[in-house]
Design a protein around this motif. Structure first.
Motif, PDB file in Angstrom:
ATOM      1  N   MET A   1     -38.164  75.266-164.672  1.00 19.66           N
ATOM      2  CA  MET A   1     -39.289  75.828-163.939  1.00 19.66           C
ATOM      3  C   MET A   1     -40.501  74.924-164.120  1.00 19.66           C
ATOM      4  O   MET A   1     -40.745  74.409-165.197  1.00 19.66           O
ATOM      5  N   ILE A   2     -41.233  74.792-163.063  1.00 21.08           N
ATOM      6  CA  ILE A   2     -42.404  73.934-163.087  1.00 21.08           C
ATOM      7  C   ILE A   2     -43.657  74.795-162.953  1.00 21.08           C
ATOM      8  O   ILE A   2     -43.804  75.552-161.994  1.00 21.08           O
ATOM      9  N   ILE A   3     -44.546  74.680-163.918  1.00 22.94           N
ATOM     10  CA  ILE A   3     -45.821  75.407-163.896  1.00 22.94           C
ATOM     11  C   ILE A   3     -46.807  74.722-162.958  1.00 22.94           C
ATOM     12  O   ILE A   3     -47.571  75.384-162.255  1.00 22.94           O
ATOM     13  N   ASP A   4     -46.764  73.402-162.919  1.00 20.04           N
ATOM     14  CA  ASP A   4     -47.769  72.610-162.198  1.00 20.04           C
ATOM     15  C   ASP A   4     -47.809  72.923-160.706  1.00 20.04           C
ATOM     16  O   ASP A   4     -46.778  73.187-160.091  1.00 20.04           O
ATOM     17  N   GLY A   5     -49.017  72.900-160.152  1.00 15.32           N
ATOM     18  CA  GLY A   5     -49.192  73.074-158.720  1.00 15.32           C
ATOM     19  C   GLY A   5     -50.144  74.205-158.396  1.00 15.32           C
ATOM     20  O   GLY A   5     -50.816  74.755-159.269  1.00 15.32           O
ATOM     21  N   ASP A   6     -50.198  74.554-157.113  1.00 14.72           N
ATOM     22  CA  ASP A   6     -51.077  75.617-156.632  1.00 14.72           C
ATOM     23  C   ASP A   6     -50.372  76.959-156.669  1.00 14.72           C
ATOM     24  O   ASP A   6     -49.181  77.057-156.355  1.00 14.72           O
ATOM     25  N   TRP A   7     -51.146  77.990-157.038  1.00 10.51           N
ATOM     26  CA  TRP A   7     -50.679  79.371-157.115  1.00 10.51           C
ATOM     27  C   TRP A   7     -51.730  80.258-156.459  1.00 10.51           C
ATOM     28  O   TRP A   7     -52.922  80.013-156.593  1.00 10.51           O
ATOM     29  N   TYR A   8     -51.282  81.323-155.779  1.00  8.25           N
ATOM     30  CA  TYR A   8     -52.176  82.246-155.078  1.00  8.25           C
ATOM     31  C   TYR A   8     -51.880  83.671-155.527  1.00  8.25           C
ATOM     32  O   TYR A   8     -50.715  84.061-155.642  1.00  8.25           O
ATOM     33  N   GLY A  47     -45.397  78.681-173.404  1.00  9.90           N
ATOM     34  CA  GLY A  47     -44.328  78.581-174.384  1.00  9.90           C
ATOM     35  C   GLY A  47     -43.020  79.057-173.788  1.00  9.90           C
ATOM     36  O   GLY A  47     -42.987  79.947-172.950  1.00  9.90           O
ATOM     37  N   GLY A  48     -41.927  78.451-174.220  1.00 10.52           N
ATOM     38  CA  GLY A  48     -40.608  78.884-173.780  1.00 10.52           C
ATOM     39  C   GLY A  48     -40.152  78.130-172.558  1.00 10.52           C
ATOM     40  O   GLY A  48     -40.759  77.136-172.192  1.00 10.52           O
ATOM     41  N   PRO A  49     -39.088  78.528-171.936  1.00 13.50           N
ATOM     42  CA  PRO A  49     -38.318  79.727-172.242  1.00 13.50           C
ATOM     43  C   PRO A  49     -37.490  79.553-173.510  1.00 13.50           C
ATOM     44  O   PRO A  49     -37.157  78.439-173.889  1.00 13.50           O
ATOM     45  N   THR A  50     -37.177  80.657-174.140  1.00 10.04           N
ATOM     46  CA  THR A  50     -36.420  80.605-175.386  1.00 10.04           C
ATOM     47  C   THR A  50     -34.924  80.644-175.162  1.00 10.04           C
ATOM     48  O   THR A  50     -34.165  80.242-176.029  1.00 10.04           O
ATOM     49  N   GLU A  51     -34.489  81.139-173.997  1.00 12.68           N
ATOM     50  CA  GLU A  51     -33.072  81.209-173.671  1.00 12.68           C
ATOM     51  C   GLU A  51     -32.884  80.923-172.192  1.00 12.68           C
ATOM     52  O   GLU A  51     -33.789  81.172-171.392  1.00 12.68           O
ATOM     53  N   PRO A  52     -31.718  80.429-171.798  1.00 11.20           N
ATOM     54  CA  PRO A  52     -31.452  80.218-170.376  1.00 11.20           C
ATOM     55  C   PRO A  52     -31.636  81.526-169.610  1.00 11.20           C
ATOM     56  O   PRO A  52     -31.271  82.608-170.075  1.00 11.20           O
TER      57      PRO A  52
END
Length: 140
Positions: A1-8, A47-52
């Protein structure tokens, strides 16, 4: 998963997030509602994810102060980035500067759902008409 970018969020506010490999988050926040014109700096942690199959825990704060002024408040979001669909499910606290007598009324709690897709105008109008609290400062 990618956090970076635009969010609304559902009110049409936009944030741009950047993450680093050691858990930092930085970016900007542009509110579509409330009494806080302009762009604001945000900072946080992930932080995480801790598990798949688990989401990423993250949180960030915006102090409502920029070149337009200081509205004497800040909002902190804490939530989970989920992969499918790609959502940021958050709970937030908005705390406003207040007198000691009003201290217990100075904090508002609510929730925002952030997606990568900017909401349509009619969806924003429905969200605003719902009466839910917004995570942005309101006029005094």
């Amino acid at each position: 998963m990618i956090i970076d970018g635009d969010w609304y969020n559902e009110f049409g506010s936009r944030m741009h997030l950047r993450s680093d490999p050691v858990g930092g988050i930085s970016g900007t926040y542009l509110t579509a509602v409330g009494h806080a014109p302009g762009t604001y700096v945000l900072t946080g942690r992930h932080g995480g994810p801790t598990e798949p199959g688990h989401g990423i825990a993250l949180g960030w704060t915006v102090a409502w102060r920029n070149e337009h002024g200081d509205v004497g408040s800040l909002t902190s979001w804490s939530g989970l980035l989920l992969p499918d669909p790609e959502w940021l499910l958050t709970t937030w606290l908005l705390t406003r500067s207040s007198s000691p007598a009003q201290a217990w009324e100075s904090t508002v709690i609510g929730q925002d759902v952030f997606t990568r897709q900017e909401p349509a105008r009619d969806a924003v109008e429905r969200a605003l008409a719902s009466g839910r609290p917004v995570s942005h400062p309101k006029p005094s």
